[in-house]
Design a protein around this motif. Structure first.
Motif, PDB file in Angstrom:
ATOM      1  N   ARG A 162     -10.714   4.853  -9.814  1.00 18.90           N
ATOM      2  CA  ARG A 162     -10.651   3.545  -9.170  1.00 18.90           C
ATOM      3  C   ARG A 162     -11.444   2.531  -9.983  1.00 18.90           C
ATOM      4  O   ARG A 162     -12.525   2.838 -10.489  1.00 18.90           O
ATOM      5  CB  ARG A 162     -11.192   3.620  -7.743  1.00 18.90           C
ATOM      6  N   TYR A 170      -3.314  -6.600  -7.094  1.00 23.87           N
ATOM      7  CA  TYR A 170      -3.923  -5.930  -5.948  1.00 23.87           C
ATOM      8  C   TYR A 170      -5.261  -6.556  -5.560  1.00 23.87           C
ATOM      9  O   TYR A 170      -6.207  -6.547  -6.349  1.00 23.87           O
ATOM     10  CB  TYR A 170      -4.136  -4.444  -6.265  1.00 23.87           C
ATOM     11  N   HIS A 219       0.794  -1.228   0.000  1.00 25.64           N
ATOM     12  CA  HIS A 219       0.000   0.000   0.000  1.00 25.64           C
ATOM     13  C   HIS A 219       0.827   1.278   0.000  1.00 25.64           C
ATOM     14  O   HIS A 219       0.386   2.294  -0.528  1.00 25.64           O
ATOM     15  CB  HIS A 219      -0.936   0.009   1.216  1.00 25.64           C
ATOM     16  N   PRO A 235       7.770   8.574 -10.221  1.00 27.90           N
ATOM     17  CA  PRO A 235       7.415   9.107  -8.899  1.00 27.90           C
ATOM     18  C   PRO A 235       8.165  10.413  -8.618  1.00 27.90           C
ATOM     19  O   PRO A 235       9.326  10.567  -9.010  1.00 27.90           O
ATOM     20  CB  PRO A 235       7.862   7.993  -7.942  1.00 27.90           C
ATOM     21  N   THR A 257       1.658   3.631  -3.350  1.00 22.70           N
ATOM     22  CA  THR A 257       0.847   2.799  -4.267  1.00 22.70           C
ATOM     23  C   THR A 257       1.133   1.308  -4.117  1.00 22.70           C
ATOM     24  O   THR A 257       0.368   0.484  -4.582  1.00 22.70           O
ATOM     25  CB  THR A 257       0.983   3.191  -5.750  1.00 22.70           C
ATOM     26  N   HIS A 270      -5.845   2.282 -13.560  1.00 17.65           N
ATOM     27  CA  HIS A 270      -5.839   3.076 -12.332  1.00 17.65           C
ATOM     28  C   HIS A 270      -4.500   3.007 -11.607  1.00 17.65           C
ATOM     29  O   HIS A 270      -3.967   4.024 -11.172  1.00 17.65           O
ATOM     30  CB  HIS A 270      -6.955   2.578 -11.410  1.00 17.65           C
ATOM     31  N   ARG A 271      -3.946   1.819 -11.449  1.00 13.32           N
ATOM     32  CA  ARG A 271      -2.709   1.649 -10.696  1.00 13.32           C
ATOM     33  C   ARG A 271      -1.558   1.490 -11.683  1.00 13.32           C
ATOM     34  O   ARG A 271      -1.439   0.462 -12.354  1.00 13.32           O
ATOM     35  CB  ARG A 271      -2.826   0.432  -9.774  1.00 13.32           C
ATOM     36  N   ALA A 315      -3.363   8.349 -14.223  1.00 10.16           N
ATOM     37  CA  ALA A 315      -4.140   7.266 -13.620  1.00 10.16           C
ATOM     38  C   ALA A 315      -5.623   7.494 -13.857  1.00 10.16           C
ATOM     39  O   ALA A 315      -6.133   8.617 -13.711  1.00 10.16           O
ATOM     40  CB  ALA A 315      -3.858   7.191 -12.125  1.00 10.16           C
ATOM     41  N   GLU A 326      -2.347  -4.255 -12.253  1.00  5.06           N
ATOM     42  CA  GLU A 326      -3.486  -4.128 -11.341  1.00  5.06           C
ATOM     43  C   GLU A 326      -3.947  -5.474 -10.801  1.00  5.06           C
ATOM     44  O   GLU A 326      -4.571  -5.526  -9.735  1.00  5.06           O
ATOM     45  CB  GLU A 326      -4.653  -3.438 -12.045  1.00  5.06           C
TER      46      GLU A 326
END
Length: 522
Positions: free
Chosen positions: A372, A394, A128, A347, A131, A337-338, A369, A391
């Motif tokens: 969700r 997750y 988490h 980053p 990200t 999204h991720r 992004a 993704e």
């Protein structure tokens, strides 16, 4: 020196327990790490034991990231740094867990609860923080679809991690002080927990009744290697290959024409803006039969005057339908999204750009992004949840109760990692999303492994294409199971169990401290 070697062996052993290696004796790395931590003279020493073990674990589990840097020869020099810096960073989580355990470790077999709780709490954080990067949590040691993996339907992969680490760590008290009876009870309870989890899974699989919907899904694997994908001469042959595989008749004589055709992430070496504005849009429309839906992964740009370059870019999956001479109609779009750090975005982008790192990783701009994840409507098929590549690592991205879709579409691009262990591990990790949600997964990749996965995490018989194979899978879509406990409650039972493990393990020492304090006052 011996302690350093043992710490490295503990981490490497735990990593080799994961598929595709499956050396399950490596699970003994967790009790070994527990012993090394508690026998360290200081919390700093325990931290280094954990960091060394974590480095070895993630080096074995993630070395394949270096393969991506050989795709572009100009980036090959970065491969050793990628293979070492990633595990060095991820090892900090293991180091933190071991240091905290050494700081508070109680006496007796009850300390197993604290080690498992702290270790898995830091694993949850690893999935988490910033990200997250939830690659190979301990619970995913068990091959997805097997009996041991089925407990993820109740507590998710993080809950299964807590059970796994706690059960094998219960063997650690066998080596050390304390009453023989207490140590044997601890080990017996650990073995008993593993047997109970295995029995639960065996019963669940024995009761599984795999049935199929009327929807047929074609998964297209064109065997496009990443290193040749962007060469100037490759575009036409790649488009033709995908079109031929899409338009080919059913594999079995008299077989049903697929309702949905799924292409992988980034299927074509061009953006959706370019493809849909070219003559290839007509070729796509001609390959898609009337009433059929084509789901295709492509990057897309969208004008945005607020963005630095006047546009935002998304890694997307489109649901398309043919309108004959009018071309293609976009029925739905899902935006990833991720995003992958250093692969799809940089980053701390402004800082990294000022330091010159953007030019080093050859990223002229970042992807944006999407919102969700939420299910999309798929013409000719039940509603689906799209998970693009990364993704699928997750838990919790797919609604498991209210708003639950009927299946998951996992469009991925594992071609970056060639014939390494990465694509097979990714398949195992993605399959846990099926177990957690009780939903089938249709997984398409450019070079493998593409597969139809049933709601118990098993690959449907014969519905798999190995790496390096070109072809299609025409698979009937399985029915989902009922709503799973994990789908209903998510990670809450796991988080409550973490808190309970910490309280139960620390309570006796807290009581003793209070008694000593009271005695000194008297």
């Amino acid at each position: 020196m011996i302690r350093i070697v043992l710490a490295l062996l503990a981490g490497a052993g735990a990593a080799f327990a994961h598929p595709p290696f499956g050396v399950l004796i490596g699970l003994l790395g967790y009790p070994l790490l527990m012993i090394l931590s508690e026998r360290s003279d200081t919390t700093r020493g325990a931290f280094w034991m954990g960091w060394l073990a974590g480095f070895a674990y993630f080096f074995v589990g993630c070395w394949w990231v270096a393969e991506a840097f050989f795709v572009n020869p100009e980036q090959a020099w970065m491969a050793p740094f990628a293979a070492s810096l990633l595990p060095a960073g991820l090892g900090l989580f293991w180091g933190g867990a071991c240091a905290l355990y050494r700081r508070f470790a109680p006496i007796g077999a009850v300390r197993v609860l604290l080690f498992a709780a702290l270790f898995c709490a830091f694993e949850w954080l690893r999935g988490h923080v910033l990200t997250g990067f939830p690659w190979n949590p301990a619970g995913a040691t068990w091959r997805a679809g097997g009996g041991m993996s089925q407990f993820a339907a109740v507590v998710g992969v993080y809950g299964l991690s807590l059970v796994t680490v706690g059960a094998v760590a219960a063997l650690a008290p066998l080596i050390g002080p304390g009453s023989r009876r207490g140590r044997l009870i601890s080990a017996g309870l650990g073995v008993g927990v593993l047997l109970a989890v295995g029995l639960f899974g065996a019963v669940r699989l024995a009761q599984a009744q795999l049935t199929f919907t009327d929807t047929v899904v074609r998964l297209v694997q064109a065997d496009v290697k990443q290193e040749t994908k962007w060469s100037p001469d490759a575009y036409r042959s790649i488009v033709d290959r995908y079109l031929a595989l899409t338009a080919q008749p059913p594999a079995e004589p008299g077989g049903r024409v697929p309702n949905v055709v799924v292409w992988p992430e980034g299927a074509l070496p061009a953006s959706a803006n370019d493809v849909f504005a070219s003559a290839d849009a007509q070729a796509l429309a001609a390959a898609v039969r009337p009433g059929q839906t084509l789901m295709i992964g492509l990057a897309r740009g969208e004008p945005d005057l607020m963005a630095p370059e006047g546009a935002r870019y998304y890694n997307s999956l489109f649901a398309l339908q043919s309108e004959g001479a009018a071309g293609l109609r976009v029925s739905a779009v899902y935006d990833k999204h991720r995003l992958v750090p250093f692969g799809e975005y940089l980053p701390l982008g402004s800082l990294m750009t000022s330091l010159g790192l953007r030019s080093l990783v050859h990223m002229p701009s970042d992807f944006s992004a999407g919102p969700r994840p939420s299910p999309i409507a798929v013409p000719g098929a039940p509603p689906a949840q799209v998970l693009i590549c990364y993704e699928s690592l997750y838990p919790g991205f797919t609604p498991g109760a209210a708003g639950r879709p009927a299946w998951i579409v996992n469009a991925s691009n594992d071609a970056w990692f060639g014939a390494t262990s990465g694509p097979r591990q990714h398949l195992n990790l993605a399959s846990y999303r099926a177990i957690e949600t009780g939903l089938p997964i249709a997984r398409a990749t450019p070079t493998g492994v593409s597969a139809m996965i049933d709601p118990w995490g098993r690959i449907v018989d014969g519905q798999r294409l190995e790496p390096g194979v070109m072809g299609v899978i025409d698979a009937p879509l399985p029915h989902p199971t009922g709503v799973t406990p994990y789908g209903r409650f998510g990670d809450w039972p796991f988080l409550i169990a973490l808190l309970g493990g910490c309280v139960l393990s620390l309570w006796p020492s807290m009581v003793r401290s209070r008694v000593r304090a009271s005695s000194s006052v008297i």
